[in-house]
Design an enzyme around this catalytic site. Structure first.
Site, mmCIF file in Angstrom:
data_model
loop_
_atom_site.group_PDB
_atom_site.id
_atom_site.type_symbol
_atom_site.label_atom_id
_atom_site.label_comp_id
_atom_site.label_asym_id
_atom_site.label_seq_id
_atom_site.Cartn_x
_atom_site.Cartn_y
_atom_site.Cartn_z
ATOM 1 N NE ARG A 18 28.616 11.175 20.998
ATOM 2 C CZ ARG A 18 27.749 11.657 20.114
ATOM 3 N NH1 ARG A 18 28.421 12.447 19.202
ATOM 4 N NH2 ARG A 18 26.536 11.547 19.778
ATOM 5 C CB THR A 19 28.124 5.938 25.296
ATOM 6 O OG1 THR A 19 28.261 7.613 26.006
ATOM 7 C CG2 THR A 19 27.851 5.034 26.992
ATOM 8 N NE ARG A 71 23.276 5.931 27.131
ATOM 9 C CZ ARG A 71 23.560 6.987 26.547
ATOM 10 N NH1 ARG A 71 23.540 7.292 25.132
ATOM 11 N NH2 ARG A 71 24.687 7.529 26.932
ATOM 12 C CG HIS A 88 25.841 9.870 30.866
ATOM 13 N ND1 HIS A 88 27.082 8.716 30.586
ATOM 14 C CD2 HIS A 88 26.175 10.348 29.063
ATOM 15 C CE1 HIS A 88 27.082 8.364 29.604
ATOM 16 N NE2 HIS A 88 26.563 9.296 28.732
ATOM 17 C CE LYS A 132 12.614 -13.085 19.005
ATOM 18 N NZ LYS A 132 13.330 -14.530 18.910
HETATM 19 C C1 NCD Z 1 24.362 11.674 26.475
HETATM 20 C C2 NCD Z 1 23.808 10.489 26.737
HETATM 21 O O1 NCD Z 1 22.977 9.986 26.125
HETATM 22 O O2 NCD Z 1 22.977 11.320 27.637
HETATM 23 N N1 NCD Z 1 25.030 11.417 25.273
HETATM 24 C C3 NCD Z 1 26.468 10.784 25.832
HETATM 25 O O3 NCD Z 1 25.896 10.136 26.004
HETATM 26 N N2 NCD Z 1 27.805 11.377 24.524
HETATM 27 C C4 NCD Z 1 23.958 13.626 25.798
HETATM 28 C C5 NCD Z 1 22.761 13.711 24.963
HETATM 29 O O4 NCD Z 1 22.275 12.757 24.086
HETATM 30 O O5 NCD Z 1 22.140 14.724 25.062
#
Ligand code: NCD
Length: 323
Positions: A58-59, A108, A136, A86
């Site tokens: 999703r993100t 991320r 997040h 690497k």
């Molecule tokens: C979340 C995350 O990666 O922090 N997912 C997301 O971004 N939609 C929550 C999760 O991984 O449970």
């Protein structure tokens, strides 16, 4: 030279006025994503780098699409398959990507503080798309957007955040952002999955009885985050037992409540499949909101230059880094 960049690193740095402005901008983008030609020229000639060191559906998809909808040039780098394989360090990777002069880096990373380091090591505006179990922030913004769209208000809305709060960056961002916007937050889960001291630090209520979700307007379900659990540490006796005591099932919900989940879901563990697919579920709406909210964040960072009126005052972040 004064650093006039702005970043979105953590919800603790964001003001209620910033949140209002972003939610309003996001609502303005709804008609763009409904059009036949789903593009506006706002970020034409700008470059957005998405750098993902952790799994994401999703993100990463919504950040990429958000940047494209705004006509930016987008480079998406996944750690797997990049020079990270690497052995390239985060610092070297950032300085390599920085050489292409990106305007925004979305990152991320499994380590807490990685987004803040990216802000230090690059010349770009930085958006934290998740750093370990820390923050997040865009998830919180899209959740606020979704709640307001369905319930018509934020102030006074009662939210129960249920499950593995201990390993959840979503919970940490949501507690901060929800409280700022006047929502009333209760954490519901087994004591082993609730961070010690969180009630004292944030003022949230903690309930150790699953029946407590009955008081909430919004039941916000968290995934069991096995990948962040220390090997050998048994936070819950078994997934089966967890599901039977804490799993959000139709039986535990009352009419009028809505259910949210940031995804990815473990159906049958923290949430029953029929609940996820029911009319009480806002999970699809959350995914949709992710696109317009991330468009709004990219737009806001790029179009409000200068110090002041910022999402995350860089000075504040820099001070904390120095402290
Ligand atoms: C979340 C995350 O990666 O922090 N997912 C997301 O971004 N939609 C929550 C999760 O991984 O449970």
């Amino acid at each position: 030279m004064t650093d006039t960049r702005r970043h979105l690193l953590a919800m603790d740095d964001v003001g209620a006025d910033d949140i209002e402005r972003i939610l309003e901008t996001a609502a303005g983008f709804e008609d763009v994503v409904e059009r036949d030609v789903k593009k506006v020229p706002t970020l034409r000639g700008r470059t957005v780098v998405n750098l993902f060191y952790e799994s994401s559906t999703r993100t990463s998809a919504s950040f990429e699409l958000a940047a494209k909808r705004l006509s930016a040039d987008v480079v998406s780098v996944k750690a797997a398959g990049s020079s990270v394989d690497k052995g390239e360090s985060l610092k070297d990777t950032i300085s390599t990507l920085n050489a292409y002069r990106p305007n925004i880096i979305v990152i991320r990373h499994p380590q807490i503080g990685a987004a803040q380091l990216t802000a230090r090591w690059s010349d770009a505006h930085v958006v934290n798309a998740g750093d370990g179990k820390h923050q997040h922030p865009t998830q919180c913004l899209l959740d606020l957007y979704t709640i307001r769209k369905r319930l018509g208000r934020l102030d006074g809305v009662k939210v129960a955040i249920v499950g593995d709060v201990l390993h959840s960056r979503v919970a940490r961002s949501n507690i901060a952002g929800f409280q700022l916007m006047g929502l009333d937050v209760t954490l519901v889960g087994p004591p082993a999955l609730i961070p010690p001291g969180i009630a004292e630090a944030t003022g949230v209520r903690i309930a150790e009885d699953p029946a407590a979700i009955g008081d909430a307007d919004v039941v916000y379900v968290l995934r069991m985050q096995h990948e962040r659990m220390e090997p050998g540490q048994n936070h819950v006796p078994s997934l089966r037992e967890y599901a039977s005591v804490w799993g959000v099932t139709a039986r535990r919900l009352r009419p009028g409540q809505v259910v949210m989940h940031p995804g990815p879901m473990n159906r049958g563990v923290e949430i029953a499949p029929d609940v996820a697919d029911s009319s009480a579920s806002l999970i699809g709406e959350q995914v949709e909101a992710g696109l317009v909210v991330r468009m709004a964040v990219l737009y806001d960072l790029m179009t409000r230059p200068g110090v002041g009126g910022v999402i995350d005052l860089h000075e504040r972040t820099a001070e904390r880094g120095a402290a």
